[in-house]
Design a protein around this motif. Structure first.
Motif, PDB file in Angstrom:
ATOM      1  N   GLN A 101       0.814  -1.214   0.000  1.00 31.94           N
ATOM      2  CA  GLN A 101       0.000   0.000   0.000  1.00 31.94           C
ATOM      3  C   GLN A 101       0.850   1.269   0.000  1.00 31.94           C
ATOM      4  N   SER A 102       1.988   1.243   0.674  1.00 25.37           N
ATOM      5  CA  SER A 102       2.799   2.457   0.814  1.00 25.37           C
ATOM      6  C   SER A 102       3.974   2.506  -0.162  1.00 25.37           C
ATOM      7  N   THR A 103       3.988   1.633  -1.163  1.00 21.83           N
ATOM      8  CA  THR A 103       5.069   1.610  -2.137  1.00 21.83           C
ATOM      9  C   THR A 103       4.614   2.247  -3.450  1.00 21.83           C
ATOM     10  N   ASP A 104       5.513   2.292  -4.436  1.00 22.02           N
ATOM     11  CA  ASP A 104       5.138   2.835  -5.741  1.00 22.02           C
ATOM     12  C   ASP A 104       4.607   1.754  -6.680  1.00 22.02           C
ATOM     13  N   VAL A 105       4.304   0.563  -6.144  1.00 22.13           N
ATOM     14  CA  VAL A 105       3.637  -0.485  -6.929  1.00 22.13           C
ATOM     15  C   VAL A 105       2.139  -0.285  -6.797  1.00 22.13           C
ATOM     16  N   PRO A 106       1.424  -0.084  -7.897  1.00 17.51           N
ATOM     17  CA  PRO A 106      -0.015   0.202  -7.818  1.00 17.51           C
ATOM     18  C   PRO A 106      -0.830  -1.037  -7.457  1.00 17.51           C
ATOM     19  N   VAL A 107      -1.559  -0.964  -6.343  1.00 17.98           N
ATOM     20  CA  VAL A 107      -2.446  -2.041  -5.911  1.00 17.98           C
ATOM     21  C   VAL A 107      -3.742  -1.424  -5.387  1.00 17.98           C
ATOM     22  N   ALA A 108      -4.812  -2.212  -5.393  1.00 21.27           N
ATOM     23  CA  ALA A 108      -6.087  -1.737  -4.866  1.00 21.27           C
ATOM     24  C   ALA A 108      -6.004  -1.575  -3.348  1.00 21.27           C
ATOM     25  N   ARG A 109      -6.801  -0.633  -2.810  1.00 28.51           N
ATOM     26  CA  ARG A 109      -6.803  -0.431  -1.365  1.00 28.51           C
ATOM     27  C   ARG A 109      -7.474  -1.614  -0.682  1.00 28.51           C
ATOM     28  N   THR A 110      -6.793  -2.187   0.300  1.00 32.41           N
ATOM     29  CA  THR A 110      -7.329  -3.353   1.004  1.00 32.41           C
ATOM     30  C   THR A 110      -8.418  -2.931   1.987  1.00 32.41           C
ATOM     31  N   VAL A 111      -9.434  -3.781   2.148  1.00 33.45           N
ATOM     32  CA  VAL A 111     -10.591  -3.471   2.996  1.00 33.45           C
ATOM     33  C   VAL A 111     -10.743  -4.480   4.130  1.00 33.45           C
ATOM     34  N   ALA A 112     -10.776  -5.776   3.834  1.00 37.30           N
ATOM     35  CA  ALA A 112     -11.023  -6.777   4.874  1.00 37.30           C
ATOM     36  C   ALA A 112     -10.564  -8.148   4.397  1.00 37.30           C
ATOM     37  N   PHE A 113     -10.248  -9.008   5.373  1.00 36.69           N
ATOM     38  CA  PHE A 113      -9.792 -10.368   5.068  1.00 36.69           C
ATOM     39  C   PHE A 113     -10.474 -11.357   6.000  1.00 36.69           C
ATOM     40  N   ASP A 114     -11.141 -12.333   5.419  1.00 40.43           N
ATOM     41  CA  ASP A 114     -11.731 -13.429   6.193  1.00 40.43           C
ATOM     42  C   ASP A 114     -10.753 -14.598   6.156  1.00 40.43           C
ATOM     43  N   ARG A 115      -9.851 -14.636   7.110  1.00 41.08           N
ATOM     44  CA  ARG A 115      -8.767 -15.614   7.112  1.00 41.08           C
ATOM     45  C   ARG A 115      -9.282 -17.044   7.305  1.00 41.08           C
ATOM     46  N   ASP A 116     -10.305 -17.209   8.135  1.00 40.76           N
ATOM     47  CA  ASP A 116     -10.763 -18.550   8.498  1.00 40.76           C
ATOM     48  C   ASP A 116     -11.855 -19.099   7.581  1.00 40.76           C
ATOM     49  N   GLY A 117     -12.343 -18.291   6.649  1.00 46.58           N
ATOM     50  CA  GLY A 117     -13.377 -18.770   5.741  1.00 46.58           C
ATOM     51  C   GLY A 117     -14.755 -18.853   6.351  1.00 46.58           C
ATOM     52  N   ASP A 118     -15.000 -18.078   7.412  1.00 51.86           N
ATOM     53  CA  ASP A 118     -16.291 -18.140   8.085  1.00 51.86           C
ATOM     54  C   ASP A 118     -17.420 -17.539   7.236  1.00 51.86           C
ATOM     55  N   VAL A 119     -17.090 -16.621   6.340  1.00 57.11           N
ATOM     56  CA  VAL A 119     -18.119 -15.896   5.589  1.00 57.11           C
ATOM     57  C   VAL A 119     -18.559 -16.656   4.343  1.00 57.11           C
ATOM     58  N   LEU A 120     -17.595 -17.089   3.541  1.00 63.10           N
ATOM     59  CA  LEU A 120     -17.912 -17.716   2.259  1.00 63.10           C
ATOM     60  C   LEU A 120     -17.525 -19.191   2.201  1.00 63.10           C
ATOM     61  N   GLY A 121     -17.103 -19.729   3.341  1.00 61.47           N
ATOM     62  CA  GLY A 121     -16.721 -21.129   3.350  1.00 61.47           C
ATOM     63  C   GLY A 121     -15.295 -21.385   2.924  1.00 61.47           C
ATOM     64  N   ALA A 122     -14.559 -20.315   2.651  1.00 60.28           N
ATOM     65  CA  ALA A 122     -13.143 -20.387   2.290  1.00 60.28           C
ATOM     66  C   ALA A 122     -12.562 -19.002   2.540  1.00 60.28           C
ATOM     67  N   PRO A 123     -11.255 -18.891   2.792  1.00 57.79           N
ATOM     68  CA  PRO A 123     -10.659 -17.570   2.994  1.00 57.79           C
ATOM     69  C   PRO A 123     -10.973 -16.637   1.832  1.00 57.79           C
ATOM     70  N   ALA A 124     -11.222 -15.364   2.151  1.00 57.14           N
ATOM     71  CA  ALA A 124     -11.620 -14.403   1.125  1.00 57.14           C
ATOM     72  C   ALA A 124     -11.057 -13.022   1.438  1.00 57.14           C
ATOM     73  N   ALA A 146      -3.756  -0.626 -10.965  1.00 60.94           N
ATOM     74  CA  ALA A 146      -3.592  -1.648  -9.930  1.00 60.94           C
ATOM     75  C   ALA A 146      -3.149  -2.962 -10.551  1.00 60.94           C
ATOM     76  N   VAL A 147      -2.196  -3.598  -9.914  1.00 66.40           N
ATOM     77  CA  VAL A 147      -1.837  -4.975 -10.248  1.00 66.40           C
ATOM     78  C   VAL A 147      -2.703  -5.879  -9.373  1.00 66.40           C
ATOM     79  N   VAL A 148      -3.280  -6.917  -9.975  1.00 69.70           N
ATOM     80  CA  VAL A 148      -4.212  -7.787  -9.248  1.00 69.70           C
ATOM     81  C   VAL A 148      -3.751  -9.242  -9.344  1.00 69.70           C
ATOM     82  N   ASP A 149      -4.515 -10.141  -8.696  1.00 69.33           N
ATOM     83  CA  ASP A 149      -4.261 -11.591  -8.717  1.00 69.33           C
ATOM     84  C   ASP A 149      -2.899 -11.935  -8.125  1.00 69.33           C
ATOM     85  N   TRP A 150      -2.767 -11.729  -6.820  1.00 66.42           N
ATOM     86  CA  TRP A 150      -1.495 -11.910  -6.115  1.00 66.42           C
ATOM     87  C   TRP A 150      -1.389 -13.225  -5.370  1.00 66.42           C
TER      88      TRP A 150
END
Length: 340
Positions: A78-101, A223-227
């Motif tokens: 986020q703080s570098t000169d590599v263009p990326v989308a602003r991050t909002v939230a991460f569901d690490r355990d997959g509780d929301v969609l049944g897989a991490p998202a 923005a560069v995507v698909d990381w």
């Protein structure tokens, strides 16, 4: 309304609220891509929009859909000169969609995926786009990953040797039949691993359709995507993969006439030379890196068909993606043997 595969819109709305996102109206979700990688959705209310990504619903290739990896690197950049989308939230355990998202802000820019998309660009636009793609990749490889907080993101030492072993294991996990050239190329790669290599953040899947371009300016990446395949490793693996993606047979893997395989873009050799000039670095052991990239793409094509046969909706042509595998393996053998 029928819910999209892998999505739970009410649960996503609650999750966004829990992460400080105040919705303006009803949350709606559209599928952007159910294709060859992670499932990607556009979630939106009456005012704002976000991109939600999660792994396929079945037939996973081990380690190739790592959302925690994607979240870590995009947050750090986020703080570098590599263009990326602003991050909002991460569901690490997959509780929301049944897989991490992951959830990031939606960028309304342009994505050039197909030959039809490319038709909208003039030759000057394509040249500007190519130069920008090389500049952004060079900037990524120049990032001080320790300063960005990614010192433990991967292990650059021995990276390329582990890549050979990793993709050999992936082959065993997803192969739909035996191909002798796979074992031949694997053995030659194992015998030719460079004794030393560079170290940087690597994207792992870099080409034109994995960036978002600013509207009306194909010479500027928003923005560069698909990381999800990013790590710390040898930057030449990124460069070689970008070049090998230029082969026409890659259309079979993507299931479309891809923009990146069009002859309007520079050749693989020209792209490699552009990167070398931009970074001031050489291309040592280049044939090895080209061979490794071909090996990886052959396994990826096989994995797409494996997922399709396992019942995952991987998009048009998924069941036949493995038809490209033999050609990639043959190209890899020619590369490592120094043949064109």
């Amino acid at each position: 309304m029928t819910e999209l595969p892998g999505m739970n819109t009410p649960a996503l709305a609650v999750f966004l609220g829990e992460n400080g996102v105040a919705l303006d109206g009803e949350l709606r979700v559209e599928l952007i891509s159910g294709g060859r990688s992670n499932l990607t959705y556009k979630a939106f209310d009456d005012t704002n929009a976000w991109v939600v990504r999660r792994p396929p619903t079945s037939g996973l290739t081990p380690s190739a859909h790592d959302m925690a990896r994607e979240w870590a690197v995009t947050s750090a950049l986020q703080s570098t000169d590599v263009p990326v989308a602003r991050t909002v939230a991460f569901d690490r355990d997959g509780d929301v969609l049944g897989a991490p998202a992951t959830v990031v802000e939606f960028d309304p820019g342009t994505v050039i995926r197909t030959r039809e998309d490319l038709d909208a660009l003039s030759d000057d636009d394509v040249a500007a786009n190519t130069s920008e793609l090389i500049r952004v990749l060079a900037r990524l490889h120049h990032v001080d990953y320790d300063a960005a907080g990614l010192g433990s993101f991967g292990k650059p030492a021995g990276f390329v040797g582990r890549q050979v072993k990793t993709w050999a294991r992936q082959w065993e996990a997803v192969k739909t039949r035996d191909l002798p050239d796979v074992e031949k190329l694997r053995d030659k790669l194992e015998a030719a691993v460079p004794s030393s290599s560079g170290a940087s953040i690597v994207h792992g899947d870099y080409r034109v359709d994995n960036v978002i371009l600013r509207r009306e300016n194909p010479g500027s990446v928003a923005a560069v995507v698909d990381w999800e395949m990013s790590t710390l490793g040898d930057p030449l693996t990124d460069v070689a993969l970008m070049c090998v993606y230029r082969q026409p047979v890659f259309d079979a893997v993507l299931g479309t006439a891809a923009a990146w395989t069009s002859d309007r873009y520079p050749s693989a050799d020209e792209l490699a030379e552009m990167y070398s000039r931009e970074t001031g670095s050489g291309l040592s052991d280049w044939n090895f890196y080209l061979a490794l990239a071909n090996f990886k793409l052959g396994v990826i094509g096989e994995g797409i068909t494996h997922r399709a046969l396992s019942g995952s909706d991987s998009g048009p042509g998924a069941a036949s993606a493995a038809e490209a595998t033999q050609e990639f393996m043959a190209s890899g053998l020619r590369a490592i043997e120094g043949k064109k």
